[in-house]
Write an enzyme that holds these catalytic residues in place. Structure first.
Site, PDB file in Angstrom:
ATOM      1  CG  ASP A 135      -4.700  -0.876   2.886  1.00  0.00           C
ATOM      2  OD1 ASP A 135      -5.195  -0.429   1.849  1.00  0.00           O
ATOM      3  OD2 ASP A 135      -3.836  -0.278   3.545  1.00  0.00           O
ATOM      4  CG  ASP A 143      -2.281   2.377   6.243  1.00  0.00           C
ATOM      5  OD1 ASP A 143      -3.112   1.736   5.566  1.00  0.00           O
ATOM      6  OD2 ASP A 143      -2.077   3.590   6.102  1.00  0.00           O
ATOM      7  CG  ASP A 163      -1.503   1.142   1.693  1.00  0.00           C
ATOM      8  OD1 ASP A 163      -2.437   1.517   1.003  1.00  0.00           O
ATOM      9  OD2 ASP A 163      -1.116   1.723   2.714  1.00  0.00           O
TER      10      ASP A 163
HETATM   11  N1  ATP Z   1     -10.420  11.946   4.886  1.00  0.00           N
HETATM   12  C1  ATP Z   1     -10.039  12.254   3.651  1.00  0.00           C
HETATM   13  N2  ATP Z   1      -9.799  13.533   3.325  1.00  0.00           N
HETATM   14  C2  ATP Z   1      -9.416  13.858   2.085  1.00  0.00           C
HETATM   15  N3  ATP Z   1      -9.234  12.989   1.103  1.00  0.00           N
HETATM   16  C3  ATP Z   1      -9.470  11.712   1.354  1.00  0.00           C
HETATM   17  C4  ATP Z   1      -9.877  11.273   2.648  1.00  0.00           C
HETATM   18  N4  ATP Z   1     -10.025   9.940   2.602  1.00  0.00           N
HETATM   19  C5  ATP Z   1      -9.688   9.570   1.361  1.00  0.00           C
HETATM   20  N5  ATP Z   1      -9.376  10.621   0.590  1.00  0.00           N
HETATM   21  C6  ATP Z   1      -8.985  10.601  -0.799  1.00  0.00           C
HETATM   22  O1  ATP Z   1      -9.195   9.338  -1.346  1.00  0.00           O
HETATM   23  C7  ATP Z   1      -7.975   8.792  -1.819  1.00  0.00           C
HETATM   24  C8  ATP Z   1      -7.946   7.322  -1.618  1.00  0.00           C
HETATM   25  O2  ATP Z   1      -8.005   7.032  -0.241  1.00  0.00           O
HETATM   26  P1  ATP Z   1      -7.594   5.626   0.289  1.00  0.00           P
HETATM   27  O3  ATP Z   1      -7.709   5.688   1.747  1.00  0.00           O
HETATM   28  O4  ATP Z   1      -8.303   4.573  -0.457  1.00  0.00           O
HETATM   29  O5  ATP Z   1      -6.089   5.489  -0.158  1.00  0.00           O
HETATM   30  P2  ATP Z   1      -4.835   6.019   0.621  1.00  0.00           P
HETATM   31  O6  ATP Z   1      -4.854   5.428   1.982  1.00  0.00           O
HETATM   32  O7  ATP Z   1      -4.725   7.505   0.528  1.00  0.00           O
HETATM   33  O8  ATP Z   1      -3.671   5.473  -0.238  1.00  0.00           O
HETATM   34  P3  ATP Z   1      -3.059   4.035  -0.080  1.00  0.00           P
HETATM   35  O9  ATP Z   1      -3.997   3.142  -0.743  1.00  0.00           O
HETATM   36  O10 ATP Z   1      -1.739   4.155  -0.773  1.00  0.00           O
HETATM   37  O11 ATP Z   1      -2.921   3.840   1.390  1.00  0.00           O
HETATM   38  C9  ATP Z   1      -6.917   9.512  -1.069  1.00  0.00           C
HETATM   39  O12 ATP Z   1      -5.698   9.531  -1.773  1.00  0.00           O
HETATM   40  C10 ATP Z   1      -7.521  10.892  -0.932  1.00  0.00           C
HETATM   41  O13 ATP Z   1      -7.301  11.635  -2.097  1.00  0.00           O
HETATM   42 MG    MG Z   2      -3.890   3.507   3.081  1.00  0.00          MG
END
Ligand code: ATP
Ligand code: MG
Ligand code: ZN
Length: 740
Positions: A606, A602, A402
């Site tokens: 996931d 994390d 991730d």
């Molecule tokens: N609380 C939030 N505030 C702002 N943007 C958000 C929030 N939660 C998610 N996003 C947006 O959605 C996207 C995808 O979120 P997601 O949690 O699926 O992936 P991530 O945790 O950012 O990335 P990774 O998959 O690498 O961990 C983020 O990159 C962000 O742009």
């Molecule tokens: Mg993540």
């Protein structure tokens, strides 16, 4: 302990007690212990951990006390004692010398060696055998009473046989070899047990209340109690610092020995050492539920999930022993019936077969190695949840990472924050975004919440209504009577927002967030994150182990590509803009295309992908209990270099197990073959039995020893420096938005 007690509270207080049982020398004693304890009223579950000679009993404290259980076990000569929570392992130290039986037996045997000079000395061998026998006899009787066959009975028959053949020194040697090997095994296992108990006793048993200075038992401390931890003391319970500051050594949990500084609001973990300074902390968990207690429980429970190899061996052993005993009986009886010549030879052959019926070395070959590997991993901050996980980890071909929080730190900083259009002022926009984000636990959220005070805005999460999370997109909340969406490009579609702005060149490296309200884009911001120290190293090391690394991220393609560049393009594949279900699908594809897949995340969104992977690794001691329980491995520190290390360890463990199996099987076969070839040596059969057992244990113990350790280079990934530089320059740019 607390966990297991909860569901059965109605049936009285269920307690999980630990017993050191030195008498468990062979896996053949496991059924004996089970048969002894399981029928007792109040005993619910019995678990025997052979490598550490531990018996874990889940029992109703009101119906049966630990003392009664100990008495029952000692009735069968199993040398049991209660292990107190925390104060473990002392009983092992008393095993420095073999028992007087063994010593007397040895001395008499040495004297008997001089029988060539004076014939009557041969009787010393008989005396020696007799001196060493009492413990064996008592245990055989106990086993017979339970109608279980065990190694003590086999040995007893062998000794009786040798005496019947008038082979007195042979009888003496059998007893001596058997008893001394048993003692050596106990000593060897002592190290593993000590390691296990040090894991369970890391947190102190007492805590000091900060207000009154009163000393209370850690187990009785309630949540939200404020306790004091002085310099040089170990933190007794997980909690949050309310006052004071100090440096804490968390190596017991994370395996990393550099000090971590703690001040108000920092989290501290039970079992970690307060190096300097006084802290007052508010407990956030009961002692039994602290991370360290969970860790100890998981390692111990890992014993119960046996690998497929071990199940196969156990099944074989189940048929092997009766078969060989039957053969041995046949070899002894048939020649008598057919009046064969040389009955002595057949009788000796029967005895060799009988002694060879004990499969202990083979049965021990897997669990001892597994145990040592699990323990070793736990000491370096890696919680592996079972022997079966070790096996799958050894065959991993692809590692899927991730991005946010795994390859990168997950500590965002707000680069730019802009309003779009004239609808709201920047102050109000910051207020809205930070207030809504304060409800989210996404790594980006804390950066945005932290951004508010630096602009003299105070986030108010209590003013947010209808808060909602759209996984992989962003969040929604109502504030000041307006519905506000915050998230990535996808959230704009959800907000039915038409204007999708173009992105200027320098923004392509970072994560961009959008704020929409009333179908209109009202703000944009950019966030940046940097790679963890050691990400590059970890991925390179995986590659040298023949494992391909890929990135799966929910973040934008631009941010993903930027991370890949920072890593020097070493990732084989990068998949971006994924929803949680896309991650699951890709993990599935990787499994089908490239083979066994490891997924590291994390743990927040996931979790499904972690569960889908052959091995799921969750990050961080701070990870939620759910993440810790759904993943196969928990990385207590955030150092992903532990992953290639773990793979090396499990591959080494795999080799150890193979060597153990081959060694124990070939020795047994050799002795039996030798016997059939006309050299039935009973003492050699005993030596082969106890000797291989001992060697298997000692060889497996080598896994506990570090191999080229302590040299974790604290190299910074070179790209993180250039990254910092870029940050400072990008601040001077202004966002140029081409919104209509
Ligand atoms: N609380 C939030 N505030 C702002 N943007 C958000 C929030 N939660 C998610 N996003 C947006 O959605 C996207 C995808 O979120 P997601 O949690 O699926 O992936 P991530 O945790 O950012 O990335 P990774 O998959 O690498 O961990 C983020 O990159 C962000 O742009
Ligand atoms: Mg993540
Ligand atoms: Zn044996």
């Amino acid at each position: 302990m607390g966990d297991s007690a909860a569901p059965a509270a109605a049936a009285g207080r269920l307690e999980k007690s630990y017993f050191d049982v030195l008498g468990i020398c062979c896996p053949s004693e496991v059924p004996l212990v089970e048969k002894l304890l399981e029928p007792l009223a109040g005993v619910h579950k019995v678990t025997v951990v052979v490598p550490s000679r531990t018996v874990i009993v889940l029992h109703d404290a009101a119906a049966i006390s630990t003392a009664q259980i100990v008495r029952k076990l000692n009735g069968a000569r199993l040398e049991a004692s209660v292990r107190a929570y925390g104060g473990a392992g002392q009983s092992k130290v008393s095993n420095k010398w073999p028992s007087p039986y063994v010593l007397v037996c040895g001395v008499l045997l040495v004297v008997s060696l001089f029988e060539h000079f004076w014939r009557p000395l041969k009787w010393f061998a008989v005396a020696g055998a007799a001196a060493g026998l009492p413990p064996i006899v008592l245990r055989s009787v106990a086993a017979l009473r339970r109608r279980t066959m065990d190694v003590n009975i086999l040995m007893l028959i062998a000794v009786a046989g040798a005496i019947a053949l008038k082979d007195y020194s042979e009888a003496g040697f059998i007893v001596f070899l058997f008893t001394i090997a048993e003692w050596l095994e106990t000593r060897a296992c002592g190290k593993a047990t000590a390691g296990m108990s040090s894991l369970m006793s890391m947190a102190p048993q007492n805590a000091i209340l900060a207000e009154t200075g009163q000393v209370v038992a850690t187990q009785d401390a309630k949540i939200n109690t404020v306790i004091a931890v002085k310099a040089g003391e170990v933190v007794p319970i997980d909690g949050v610092v309310v006052d004071g500051r100090s440096e804490v050594n968390e190596s017991t949990l994370t395996g990393e020995s550099f000090p971590v500084s703690k001040q108000a609001d920092s989290q501290v973990w039970a079992g970690t050492l307060n190096i300097d300074g006084y802290i007052a902390m508010r407990t956030t968990a009961m002692a039994d539920n602290s991370a360290v207690a969970k860790m100890a429980r998981l390692v111990e429970e890992a014993q119960n999930s046996r690998s497929s190899t071990q199940r196969l061996i156990d099944t074989c052993a189940k048929y092997y022993t009766p078969t060989v005993i039957f053969m041995s009986a046949a070899v002894a009886v048939i020649p008598v019936c057919v009046r064969a010549r040389n009955l002595r030879h057949w009788f000796e052959l029967a005895l060799v077969l009988l002694v060879s019926a004990c499969p202990c070395a083979l049965v021990l070959s897997t669990p001892v190695a597994t145990f040592c590997a699990l323990l070793r991993a736990a000491r370096t901050g890696l919680l592996i949840k079972g022997g079966d996980v070790l096996e799958s980890l050894a065959s991993i071909k692809v590692a899927a990472f991730d991005k946010t929080g795994t390859i990168t730190r997950g500590e965002f900083s707000v680069e730019e924050f802009q309003t779009v259009g004239e609808r709201v002022s920047k102050q109000q926009l910051i207020y809205w975004v930070s207030s809504i984000e304060s409800r989210s636990s996404h790594p980006m959220a804390s950066a945005l919440v932290g951004y508010a005070p630096s602009n003299s805005v105070e986030p108010k999460s209590e003013n947010v209504a209808e808060f909602q999370i759209y996984p992989g997109e962003g969040i929604y909340g109502e504030i000041d009577g307006e519905g506000v969406y915050v998230g990535n490009k996808r959230i704009l579609a959800r907000a039915s927002c038409q204007t999708v702005p173009d992105i200027v060149e320098h923004m392509k490296r970072v994560t961009i967030g959008y704020v929409a309200c009333n179908k209109e884009l009202i703000g944009v911001f950019s966030l940046s994150d940097s790679c963890r120290t050691g990400s590059t190293e970890a991925i390179k090391e995986l590659r040298s182990l023949g494992i391909k690394s890929v990135m799966l991220t929910g973040d934008s393609t631009a941010a993903a590509t930027h991370a890949q560049n920072q890593l020097g393009n070493i990732l084989a594949e990068v998949h971006a803009e994924l929803l949680p279900e896309d991650k699951v699908r890709i993990v599935d594809e990787l499994k089908a295309r490239d083979g066994p897949t490891l997924m590291i995340g994390d743990g927040m969104n996931d979790a499904p992908a972690l569960a889908k992977a052959d091995v799921g690794v969750s990050m961080g001691v701070s990870g939620s209990a759910v993440a810790m329980e759904t993943s196969h491995i928990t990385l207590m520190s955030n150092d992903i270099r532990r992953i290639p290390k773990a793979i090396k360890l499990v591959r080494r463990t795999h080799r150890t197990i193979v060597v153990n199996i081959v060694f124990s099987v070939t020795t047994k076969l050799a002795i039996v073959a030798l016997a059939f070839a006309g050299h039935p040596l009973i003492w050699a059969a005993v030596l082969a039995d106890v000797g291989t057992c001992l060697l298997v244990i000692m060889y497996s113990m080598l896994l506990l020893r570090e191999k080229g350790s302590g040299k974790v280079a604290k190299k910074c990934c070179a790209s993180s420096h250039s990254k910092k530089h870029e940050h400072s320059t990008s601040h001077h740019h202004l966002l140029q938005w081409s919104s209509a």
